[in-house]
Design an enzyme around this catalytic site. Structure first.
Site, PDB file in Angstrom:
ATOM      1  N   THR A  44       0.787  -1.399  -0.044  1.00 49.06           N
ATOM      2  CA  THR A  44      -0.004   0.085   0.072  1.00 49.06           C
ATOM      3  C   THR A  44       0.887   1.222  -0.111  1.00 49.06           C
ATOM      4  O   THR A  44       0.826   2.412  -0.768  1.00 49.06           O
ATOM      5  CB  THR A  44      -0.986  -0.009   1.223  1.00 49.06           C
ATOM      6  OG1 THR A  44      -1.689  -1.046   1.289  1.00 49.06           O
ATOM      7  CG2 THR A  44      -1.709   1.174   1.251  1.00 49.06           C
ATOM      8  N   HIS A  47       2.060   1.902  -3.425  1.00 54.97           N
ATOM      9  CA  HIS A  47       1.144   2.520  -4.318  1.00 54.97           C
ATOM     10  C   HIS A  47       0.971   4.017  -4.107  1.00 54.97           C
ATOM     11  O   HIS A  47       0.869   4.924  -4.823  1.00 54.97           O
ATOM     12  CB  HIS A  47      -0.289   1.809  -3.987  1.00 54.97           C
ATOM     13  CG  HIS A  47      -0.276   0.351  -4.345  1.00 54.97           C
ATOM     14  ND1 HIS A  47      -1.148  -0.646  -3.972  1.00 54.97           N
ATOM     15  CD2 HIS A  47       0.344  -0.368  -5.421  1.00 54.97           C
ATOM     16  CE1 HIS A  47      -1.033  -1.840  -4.424  1.00 54.97           C
ATOM     17  NE2 HIS A  47      -0.325  -1.574  -5.479  1.00 54.97           N
ATOM     18  N   HIS A  67       2.279   2.001   8.016  1.00 57.05           N
ATOM     19  CA  HIS A  67       1.234   1.858   8.900  1.00 57.05           C
ATOM     20  C   HIS A  67       1.570   0.445   9.577  1.00 57.05           C
ATOM     21  O   HIS A  67       0.933  -0.256  10.629  1.00 57.05           O
ATOM     22  CB  HIS A  67      -0.099   1.428   8.358  1.00 57.05           C
ATOM     23  CG  HIS A  67      -0.091   0.412   7.152  1.00 57.05           C
ATOM     24  ND1 HIS A  67      -0.225   0.795   5.854  1.00 57.05           N
ATOM     25  CD2 HIS A  67      -0.396  -0.865   7.277  1.00 57.05           C
ATOM     26  CE1 HIS A  67      -0.109  -0.396   5.038  1.00 57.05           C
ATOM     27  NE2 HIS A  67      -0.306  -1.326   5.949  1.00 57.05           N
ATOM     28  N   GLU A  68       2.632  -0.355   9.444  1.00 55.84           N
ATOM     29  CA  GLU A  68       3.248  -1.441  10.163  1.00 55.84           C
ATOM     30  C   GLU A  68       4.333  -1.030  10.970  1.00 55.84           C
ATOM     31  O   GLU A  68       5.347  -0.458  10.354  1.00 55.84           O
ATOM     32  CB  GLU A  68       3.659  -2.412   8.949  1.00 55.84           C
ATOM     33  CG  GLU A  68       2.726  -2.946   8.063  1.00 55.84           C
ATOM     34  CD  GLU A  68       3.244  -3.807   6.769  1.00 55.84           C
ATOM     35  OE1 GLU A  68       4.307  -3.948   6.786  1.00 55.84           O
ATOM     36  OE2 GLU A  68       2.508  -4.138   6.025  1.00 55.84           O
ATOM     37  N   CYS A 100     -20.914  -0.303  14.322  1.00 54.47           N
ATOM     38  CA  CYS A 100     -22.041  -1.074  13.004  1.00 54.47           C
ATOM     39  C   CYS A 100     -22.197  -2.455  13.226  1.00 54.47           C
ATOM     40  O   CYS A 100     -21.698  -3.176  14.350  1.00 54.47           O
ATOM     41  CB  CYS A 100     -21.161  -0.409  11.741  1.00 54.47           C
ATOM     42  SG  CYS A 100     -19.528  -1.613  11.669  1.00 54.47           S
ATOM     43  N   CYS A 111     -15.722  -3.333   9.100  1.00 55.69           N
ATOM     44  CA  CYS A 111     -16.268  -2.084   9.771  1.00 55.69           C
ATOM     45  C   CYS A 111     -16.695  -1.583   8.659  1.00 55.69           C
ATOM     46  O   CYS A 111     -16.199  -0.980   7.758  1.00 55.69           O
ATOM     47  CB  CYS A 111     -15.429  -1.741  10.784  1.00 55.69           C
ATOM     48  SG  CYS A 111     -16.191   0.081  11.102  1.00 55.69           S
ATOM     49  N   GLY A 267      -4.858 -11.994  -2.618  1.00 56.91           N
ATOM     50  CA  GLY A 267      -4.298 -11.010  -3.732  1.00 56.91           C
ATOM     51  C   GLY A 267      -5.569 -10.275  -4.514  1.00 56.91           C
ATOM     52  O   GLY A 267      -6.478 -10.758  -4.396  1.00 56.91           O
ATOM     53  N   LEU A 268      -5.177  -8.815  -4.600  1.00 57.59           N
ATOM     54  CA  LEU A 268      -6.164  -8.091  -5.224  1.00 57.59           C
ATOM     55  C   LEU A 268      -6.005  -8.021  -6.609  1.00 57.59           C
ATOM     56  O   LEU A 268      -5.208  -7.090  -7.000  1.00 57.59           O
ATOM     57  CB  LEU A 268      -6.152  -6.812  -4.430  1.00 57.59           C
ATOM     58  CG  LEU A 268      -6.363  -6.764  -2.772  1.00 57.59           C
ATOM     59  CD1 LEU A 268      -6.073  -5.514  -2.175  1.00 57.59           C
ATOM     60  CD2 LEU A 268      -7.734  -7.362  -2.562  1.00 57.59           C
TER      61      LEU A 268
HETATM   62  P1  NAD Z   1       3.438  -8.420  -4.071  1.00 57.56           P
HETATM   63  O1  NAD Z   1       2.634  -7.713  -5.228  1.00 57.56           O
HETATM   64  O2  NAD Z   1       4.695  -7.986  -3.615  1.00 57.56           O
HETATM   65  O3  NAD Z   1       3.339  -9.970  -4.308  1.00 57.56           O
HETATM   66  C1  NAD Z   1       2.599 -10.457  -5.444  1.00 57.56           C
HETATM   67  C2  NAD Z   1       3.769 -11.685  -6.070  1.00 57.56           C
HETATM   68  O4  NAD Z   1       2.812 -12.434  -6.803  1.00 57.56           O
HETATM   69  C3  NAD Z   1       4.837 -11.209  -6.727  1.00 57.56           C
HETATM   70  O5  NAD Z   1       6.126 -11.781  -6.120  1.00 57.56           O
HETATM   71  C4  NAD Z   1       4.770 -11.572  -8.283  1.00 57.56           C
HETATM   72  O6  NAD Z   1       5.791 -12.014  -8.921  1.00 57.56           O
HETATM   73  C5  NAD Z   1       3.510 -12.723  -8.000  1.00 57.56           C
HETATM   74  N1  NAD Z   1       2.995 -13.209  -9.088  1.00 57.56           N
HETATM   75  C6  NAD Z   1       2.663 -12.342 -10.199  1.00 57.56           C
HETATM   76  N2  NAD Z   1       1.909 -13.157 -11.120  1.00 57.56           N
HETATM   77  C7  NAD Z   1       1.928 -14.311 -10.737  1.00 57.56           C
HETATM   78  C8  NAD Z   1       1.425 -15.577 -11.493  1.00 57.56           C
HETATM   79  N3  NAD Z   1       0.974 -15.647 -12.432  1.00 57.56           N
HETATM   80  N4  NAD Z   1       1.931 -16.738 -10.429  1.00 57.56           N
HETATM   81  C9  NAD Z   1       2.304 -16.645  -9.444  1.00 57.56           C
HETATM   82  N5  NAD Z   1       2.814 -15.679  -9.008  1.00 57.56           N
HETATM   83  C10 NAD Z   1       2.725 -14.434  -9.429  1.00 57.56           C
HETATM   84  O7  NAD Z   1       2.197  -8.555  -2.957  1.00 57.56           O
HETATM   85  P2  NAD Z   1       2.146  -8.809  -1.450  1.00 57.56           P
HETATM   86  O8  NAD Z   1       2.619  -7.499  -0.633  1.00 57.56           O
HETATM   87  O9  NAD Z   1       2.827 -10.137  -0.949  1.00 57.56           O
HETATM   88  O10 NAD Z   1       0.677  -9.039  -1.074  1.00 57.56           O
HETATM   89  C11 NAD Z   1       0.060 -10.217  -1.809  1.00 57.56           C
HETATM   90  C12 NAD Z   1      -1.192  -9.794  -2.284  1.00 57.56           C
HETATM   91  O11 NAD Z   1      -2.297  -9.479  -1.397  1.00 57.56           O
HETATM   92  C13 NAD Z   1      -1.193  -8.528  -3.360  1.00 57.56           C
HETATM   93  O12 NAD Z   1      -2.264  -8.631  -4.328  1.00 57.56           O
HETATM   94  C14 NAD Z   1      -1.924  -7.534  -2.296  1.00 57.56           C
HETATM   95  O13 NAD Z   1      -2.613  -6.405  -3.151  1.00 57.56           O
HETATM   96  C15 NAD Z   1      -2.737  -8.268  -1.453  1.00 57.56           C
HETATM   97  N6  NAD Z   1      -3.212  -7.926   0.004  1.00 57.56           N
HETATM   98  C16 NAD Z   1      -4.337  -8.036   0.200  1.00 57.56           C
HETATM   99  C17 NAD Z   1      -4.950  -7.519   1.583  1.00 57.56           C
HETATM  100  C18 NAD Z   1      -6.073  -7.895   1.891  1.00 57.56           C
HETATM  101  O14 NAD Z   1      -6.697  -7.340   3.067  1.00 57.56           O
HETATM  102  N7  NAD Z   1      -7.017  -8.563   1.208  1.00 57.56           N
HETATM  103  C19 NAD Z   1      -4.000  -7.115   2.508  1.00 57.56           C
HETATM  104  C20 NAD Z   1      -2.605  -7.016   1.946  1.00 57.56           C
HETATM  105  C21 NAD Z   1      -2.053  -7.231   0.677  1.00 57.56           C
HETATM  106 ZN    ZN Z   2     -17.936  -0.516  12.417  1.00 58.46          ZN
END
Ligand code: NAD
Ligand code: ZN
Length: 349
Positions: A44, A47, A67-68, A100, A111, A267-268
């Site tokens: 984040t 970004h 934030h960490e 909430c 939340c 993953g997002l």
């Molecule tokens: P990051 O982007 O550093 O890691 C993603 C990894 O996926 C990279 O190393 C990339 O090389 C790999 N990748 C890309 N395409 C691929 C494929 N086809 N096959 C296998 N691997 C592939 O992200 P991060 O900080 O480790 O976080 C992981 C994911 O979680 C991110 O998408 C992030 O946005 C998401 N996230 C979600 C939350 C949530 O609350 N849902 C919180 C934190 C992070």
């Molecule tokens: Zn709440």
């Protein structure tokens, strides 16, 4: 406390950030002022640093990122009862309202009035941070301060791994970024018997291996589904943990998943994803979980115990430990993908 402090500030709505002097934040009655020991860089923050479309719509400049963290309490607001000066703390970053429907029914991580630390209010890439008492977490003194700063992303990993038990299961983790790497150690600690990890980056696959992965696979070189199938006697894995946000990885994961299996999505994807629900999910009877944030505070308790007991050793995943002034080196590595967790030492450097 009055005076000034160093902080990494997003000063203008454009790519970049600067280490500058700003005022130490004032605390409200229900807040605590923390002197930060270590802070770690999250996707984040990257970004916000790069100023992508999400950041442009969400962040108001000037803004203190991050934030960490881990640190020590130096001041408490008038109504604070659970913390005192000197306490070793970290913080949940989802600042929930407590009123909430979700908060009242055990889902404060989603939340309806969520504020995020370092996104909607001043963050932790600073010498001091003001945090509401209700999200503050008292750290176990057995946990090194640098490790304590990565409990928050480790909580994301933990809730993804543990949406259902992995004990005795075969598991594929797609994506070995900082969170995927931590998930490797956690899945092993909870008893996964055979652990596959896929990533495009060999650098990150090597770290996954050191965190305990049995088989690492690059979709650029390997047929992920075929190798998983071969090494699971034709069955496929019981569990897929999606931690890449890549549509390709989502399809690959579903293909490698055995019918009746479980997939957790952390993953997002940055675009809507097209799934053949009939064949990829329904006819295979796949259970799919979306995961966001962490359970406040059950997940923190478990993460804390894993680190304090050394059942999970995150050392291979912490690839950079840098002085605060050298933050740009860490940010560059995060942007390039040549890092695991990047931890900045702020106090005592
Ligand atoms: P990051 O982007 O550093 O890691 C993603 C990894 O996926 C990279 O190393 C990339 O090389 C790999 N990748 C890309 N395409 C691929 C494929 N086809 N096959 C296998 N691997 C592939 O992200 P991060 O900080 O480790 O976080 C992981 C994911 O979680 C991110 O998408 C992030 O946005 C998401 N996230 C979600 C939350 C949530 O609350 N849902 C919180 C934190 C992070
Ligand atoms: Zn709440």
């Amino acid at each position: 406390m009055t005076g000034t402090m160093l902080a990494i500030v997003k000063e203008r709505p454009e790519r970049g950030a600067s280490l500058v002097r700003v005022d130490i934040p004032a605390i409200a009655d229900d807040e605590v002022l923390v002197k930060i020991d270590y802070a770690s860089i999250c996707g984040t923050d990257v970004h916000i640093y790069l100023w992508n479309e999400w950041a442009q719509n969400r962040i108001k400049t000037p803004h203190i990122m991050g934030h960490e963290f881990s640190g020590h309490v130096v001041e408490t607001g008038r109504s604070v009862r659970g913390f005192k000066e000197g306490d070793f703390v970290s913080s949940e970053t989802h600042i929930y309202c407590g009123h909430c429907y979700q908060c009242l029914t055990g889902h404060s991580e989603v939340c309806q009035n969520l504020q995020i630390l370092g996104v909607d209010r001043a963050g932790a890439f600073a010498e001091y941070i003001a945090v509401p008492e209700r999200v503050l977490w008292k750290n176990d003194p057995l946990i090194p301060a640098a490790w304590a700063s990565i409990q928050e992303p480790m909580g994301n990993a933990l809730d993804t791994v543990n949406a259902e038990s992995v004990a005795g299961k075969t598991v594929l983790i797609t994506g070995a970024g900082p969170i995927g790497m931590l998930a490797v150690g956690i899945a092993k600690a909870f008893g996964a018997t055979q652990l596959f990890v896929s990533d495009l980056s060999q650098y990150r696959l090597d770290i996954a291996k050191r965190m305990g992965a049995d088989t690492v696979l690059s979709p650029l070189r390997d047929d992920v589904e075929a190798v998983v199938r071969e090494q699971t006697h034709g069955v496929g894995v019981d569990v897929v943990l999606e931690m890449s946000g890549s549509e390709k990885a989502i399809h690959q994961g579903l293909a490698a998943l055995t019918p009746g299996g479980r997939m957790s999505l952390l993953g997002l994807p940055d675009q809507p994803v097209t799934l053949d629900l009939t064949n990829e999910v329904i006819f295979k009877e796949i259970r799919v979980y979306g995961v966001t944030g962490r359970k406040i505070f059950p997940t923190w308790e478990t993460v804390s115990r894993l680190l304090a007991s050394r059942l999970v050793d995150p050392t291979p995943a912490i690839t950079h430990q840098l002085k605060f002034e050298d933050w740009q080196t860490g940010m560059d590595a995060m942007v390039a993908g040549t890092s695991g967790k990047v931890v900045l030492q702020i106090a005592g450097r």
